[in-house]
Design a protein around this motif. Structure first.
Motif, mmCIF file in Angstrom:
data_model
loop_
_atom_site.group_PDB
_atom_site.id
_atom_site.type_symbol
_atom_site.label_atom_id
_atom_site.label_comp_id
_atom_site.label_asym_id
_atom_site.label_seq_id
_atom_site.Cartn_x
_atom_site.Cartn_y
_atom_site.Cartn_z
ATOM 1 N N SER A 191 0.841 -1.199 0.000
ATOM 2 C CA SER A 191 0.000 0.000 0.000
ATOM 3 C C SER A 191 0.876 1.249 0.000
ATOM 4 O O SER A 191 1.900 1.310 0.698
ATOM 5 N N GLY A 192 0.463 2.228 -0.758
ATOM 6 C CA GLY A 192 1.113 3.529 -0.759
ATOM 7 C C GLY A 192 0.080 4.623 -0.611
ATOM 8 O O GLY A 192 -0.966 4.595 -1.272
ATOM 9 N N ILE A 193 0.343 5.572 0.265
ATOM 10 C CA ILE A 193 -0.583 6.671 0.529
ATOM 11 C C ILE A 193 0.187 7.980 0.493
ATOM 12 O O ILE A 193 1.305 8.072 1.021
ATOM 13 N N ALA A 249 4.380 4.098 3.122
ATOM 14 C CA ALA A 249 4.521 2.841 2.388
ATOM 15 C C ALA A 249 4.377 1.688 3.372
ATOM 16 O O ALA A 249 5.021 1.689 4.434
ATOM 17 N N SER A 250 3.543 0.697 3.034
ATOM 18 C CA SER A 250 3.288 -0.437 3.921
ATOM 19 C C SER A 250 3.288 -1.731 3.121
ATOM 20 O O SER A 250 2.833 -1.766 1.972
ATOM 21 N N VAL A 251 3.782 -2.787 3.742
ATOM 22 C CA VAL A 251 3.671 -4.130 3.176
ATOM 23 C C VAL A 251 3.031 -5.019 4.238
ATOM 24 O O VAL A 251 3.333 -4.917 5.424
ATOM 25 N N ARG A 252 2.112 -5.868 3.807
ATOM 26 C CA ARG A 252 1.391 -6.748 4.729
ATOM 27 C C ARG A 252 1.385 -8.173 4.169
ATOM 28 O O ARG A 252 1.131 -8.377 2.974
ATOM 29 N N PHE A 253 1.676 -9.145 5.025
ATOM 30 C CA PHE A 253 1.669 -10.552 4.642
ATOM 31 C C PHE A 253 0.710 -11.310 5.550
ATOM 32 O O PHE A 253 0.777 -11.186 6.782
ATOM 33 N N TYR A 254 -0.183 -12.080 4.937
ATOM 34 C CA TYR A 254 -1.146 -12.881 5.685
ATOM 35 C C TYR A 254 -0.562 -14.272 5.930
ATOM 36 O O TYR A 254 -0.392 -15.067 4.994
ATOM 37 N N VAL A 255 -0.235 -14.559 7.177
ATOM 38 C CA VAL A 255 0.283 -15.874 7.554
ATOM 39 C C VAL A 255 -0.805 -16.925 7.390
ATOM 40 O O VAL A 255 -0.566 -18.044 6.921
ATOM 41 N N THR A 256 -2.015 -16.585 7.790
ATOM 42 C CA THR A 256 -3.215 -17.377 7.533
ATOM 43 C C THR A 256 -4.281 -16.405 7.040
ATOM 44 O O THR A 256 -4.021 -15.209 6.864
ATOM 45 N N ASN A 257 -5.493 -16.885 6.847
ATOM 46 C CA ASN A 257 -6.560 -15.977 6.431
ATOM 47 C C ASN A 257 -6.912 -14.953 7.500
ATOM 48 O O ASN A 257 -7.523 -13.918 7.202
ATOM 49 N N PHE A 275 -8.105 1.627 -4.841
ATOM 50 C CA PHE A 275 -7.794 3.047 -4.828
ATOM 51 C C PHE A 275 -8.619 3.748 -3.753
ATOM 52 O O PHE A 275 -9.729 3.313 -3.419
ATOM 53 N N THR A 276 -8.080 4.839 -3.263
ATOM 54 C CA THR A 276 -8.825 5.658 -2.307
ATOM 55 C C THR A 276 -8.481 7.129 -2.501
ATOM 56 O O THR A 276 -7.351 7.476 -2.868
ATOM 57 N N THR A 289 -3.407 20.473 10.077
ATOM 58 C CA THR A 289 -3.498 20.981 8.717
ATOM 59 C C THR A 289 -4.614 20.283 7.957
ATOM 60 O O THR A 289 -4.737 19.065 7.999
ATOM 61 N N GLN A 290 -5.419 21.059 7.256
ATOM 62 C CA GLN A 290 -6.405 20.498 6.338
ATOM 63 C C GLN A 290 -5.651 19.772 5.227
ATOM 64 O O GLN A 290 -4.706 20.312 4.645
ATOM 65 N N GLN A 291 -6.066 18.522 4.914
ATOM 66 C CA GLN A 291 -5.298 17.703 3.982
ATOM 67 C C GLN A 291 -6.202 16.939 3.026
ATOM 68 O O GLN A 291 -7.363 16.667 3.333
ATOM 69 N N PHE A 292 -5.630 16.592 1.866
ATOM 70 C CA PHE A 292 -6.308 15.705 0.935
ATOM 71 C C PHE A 292 -5.258 14.749 0.371
ATOM 72 O O PHE A 292 -4.062 15.032 0.385
ATOM 73 N N GLY A 293 -5.697 13.586 -0.114
ATOM 74 C CA GLY A 293 -4.699 12.632 -0.572
ATOM 75 C C GLY A 293 -5.275 11.495 -1.389
ATOM 76 O O GLY A 293 -6.488 11.375 -1.584
ATOM 77 N N LEU A 294 -4.359 10.644 -1.853
ATOM 78 C CA LEU A 294 -4.677 9.478 -2.654
ATOM 79 C C LEU A 294 -3.929 8.271 -2.126
ATOM 80 O O LEU A 294 -2.827 8.397 -1.559
ATOM 81 N N GLY A 295 -4.505 7.091 -2.299
ATOM 82 C CA GLY A 295 -3.852 5.872 -1.891
ATOM 83 C C GLY A 295 -4.116 4.748 -2.874
ATOM 84 O O GLY A 295 -5.114 4.762 -3.612
ATOM 85 N N MET A 296 -3.196 3.779 -2.899
ATOM 86 C CA MET A 296 -3.352 2.627 -3.779
ATOM 87 C C MET A 296 -2.827 1.386 -3.066
ATOM 88 O O MET A 296 -1.815 1.456 -2.360
ATOM 89 N N THR A 297 -3.493 0.253 -3.242
ATOM 90 C CA THR A 297 -3.060 -1.033 -2.707
ATOM 91 C C THR A 297 -3.031 -2.057 -3.822
ATOM 92 O O THR A 297 -3.970 -2.159 -4.611
ATOM 93 N N LEU A 298 -1.934 -2.809 -3.884
ATOM 94 C CA LEU A 298 -1.802 -3.924 -4.831
ATOM 95 C C LEU A 298 -1.755 -5.220 -4.033
ATOM 96 O O LEU A 298 -1.035 -5.312 -3.015
ATOM 97 N N SER A 299 -2.509 -6.220 -4.443
ATOM 98 C CA SER A 299 -2.586 -7.502 -3.742
ATOM 99 C C SER A 299 -2.094 -8.634 -4.642
ATOM 100 O O SER A 299 -2.363 -8.642 -5.849
ATOM 101 N N PHE A 300 -1.399 -9.586 -4.019
ATOM 102 C CA PHE A 300 -0.805 -10.705 -4.760
ATOM 103 C C PHE A 300 -1.121 -12.026 -4.081
ATOM 104 O O PHE A 300 -1.415 -12.066 -2.903
#
Length: 417
Positions: free
Chosen positions: A48-50, A127-135, A390-391, A406-417
């Motif tokens: 994920s990247g935000i 930037a984040s990486v996540r791994f599912y050991v189980t469901n 996407f977000t 601070t007032q903020q706005f942004g974009l994010g994306m996650t790719l899953s494998f």
């Protein structure tokens, strides 16, 4: 399998937060319940990247919750006369205090400065990486980067030119004030600054599950728990710059625990809450301290070795997320962060820990933010991989104490494998 889930969004706070531990800012934090991506049954790895951009509109709140200039979150002025109080007889600073009648000559105007400036969070990247050991069980690593600055910093002398004490204060202290402070304060700089760098790396593990319900209104209940460790990879506080906020826990590690509950109503609306608690371990370093009760936080001339016991941090989130269409939803969240008082222990018999702990920058701060988010998930049950999420989101601060948001706005994306 039907999915109307959450994907990446912004974290806000603290800010802070305690930045001292955590900064009193609504930075994008290394982990937040709103940044949790949706997971399909066969997915095991997610990246994920935000990116958050500050709009340039900051709101600063003082100890009473009143809106103030960014530089006035701790005190409404800075006391140059009190700056020279509390020093041992025979020192240069005490000689200046005697020559200016600093002990008895403070009338609330003489030696005081009105300070103004613009503190901005220009950019937050996570930037984040996540791994599912189980469901149900997962591990995650998250690292943020920030760009912040303090610009247009001005100190306006309020000292009049009427009495002998006025003229003495001007001659000894307030004329050439920045140069005097730098010399007496061992390099304390009263000027604007900017900084770009990493925050603290957070390693997290957690569990979540979905319990389907056969009830008219409630269709699913999703509990979750998590725990983790924040490692001190972030930029540390520069003690020689005004309002320089560290990009993490200021060189200390922290323990994080959290959990929450999401309830799905009629397969159309998710609503829930999340609670996260953080304990920052104590750390020892050179810090600027108060040596007199009347001193103000920007004008601390003394640097000495101290141990800090950071305040306990609590973050609360409530949200509602209606489904708009297949794979499309909108989330509306309220997030509140509170960090308790920090406590300093001066490692020297020359100074008082009791006096040092009267600094306003060590006291409790709070932030309040509303988050609006639009989310898109392109995955399907038969096409789960390499389908991005996407977000887009908007963060609006509206209240707080001893914090800059601070007032903020942004974009994010996650790719899953």
């Amino acid at each position: 399998m039907k999915i109307y889930k959450k994907i990446a969004v912004i974290t806000c706070v603290l800010l802070s937060e305690h930045l001292q531990g955590l900064a009193p800012l609504n930075l994008l934090r290394p982990y937040d319940v709103n940044t949790t991506p949706c997971k399909w049954s066969d997915q095991r790895f997610q990246w994920s990247g935000i990116m958050l951009l500050g709009s340039g509109k900051s709101q600063a709140f003082d100890l009473d919750g009143n809106k103030v200039n960014d530089t006035q979150v701790w005190t409404n002025d800075q006391n140059g006369l009190a700056m020279v109080k509390g020093y041992a007889a025979g020192t240069e600073i005490d000689a200046i205090a005697q020559a200016t009648n600093a002990i008895n000559g403070d009338d609330g105007v003489r030696g005081h400065f009105k300070v103004a400036g613009d503190f901005k969070i220009h950019l937050s990247i996570l930037a984040s990486v996540r791994f599912y050991v189980t469901n149900n069980w997962w591990v995650q690593a998250s690292l943020p980067f920030y760009k912040v600055d303090l610009k247009n910093l001005t100190f306006v002398d309020q000292t009049k030119s009427i009495t002998a004490d006025d003229l003495a204060v001007k001659a000894q202290i307030t004329d050439n004030f920045a140069a005097n402070v730098a010399r007496l304060g061992n390099g304390l700089h009263l000027e604007s600054w900017g900084k770009t760098g990493p925050g603290d790396l957070v390693l997290m593990a957690g569990w979540s599950n979905k319990y389907y319900q056969r009830k008219p209104w409630i269709k699913r209940v999703d509990p979750s728990i998590r725990f983790g460790l924040a490692l001190p990879t972030g930029v540390k506080k520069d003690e020689d710059k005004v309002m320089f906020m560290p990009f993490g826990n200021d060189g200390a590690s922290a323990l994080i625990v959290g959990g929450g509950l999401t309830i799905n109503y009629v397969n159309r609306i998710d609503a829930g809450f999340d609670v996260e608690l953080m304990h920052v371990f104590s750390g020892t370093k050179l810090r600027r301290i108060k040596v007199d009760n009347d001193q103000t936080d920007f004008l601390l001339l003394t640097k000495t070795e101290t141990q800090k016991d950071p305040g306990f941090t609590q973050k609360f989130t409530i949200f509602v997320e209606p489904t708009i269409g297949y794979g499309v939803s909108a989330r509306f969240a309220y997030q509140h962060l509170r960090k308790g008082d920090d406590h300093l222990y001066v490692i020297s018999n020359a100074y008082s820990s009791t006096i040092a702990n009267t600094a306003q920058s060590l006291k409790e701060f709070t932030t309040h933010n509303i988050i609006a988010q639009l989310k898109f998930d392109l995955a399907r049950e038969d096409a789960q991989f390499n389908r991005p999420q996407f977000t887009a989101f908007f963060v609006q601060p509206f209240n707080g104490r001893r914090s800059i948001q601070t007032q903020q706005f942004g974009l994010g994306m996650t790719l899953s494998f």
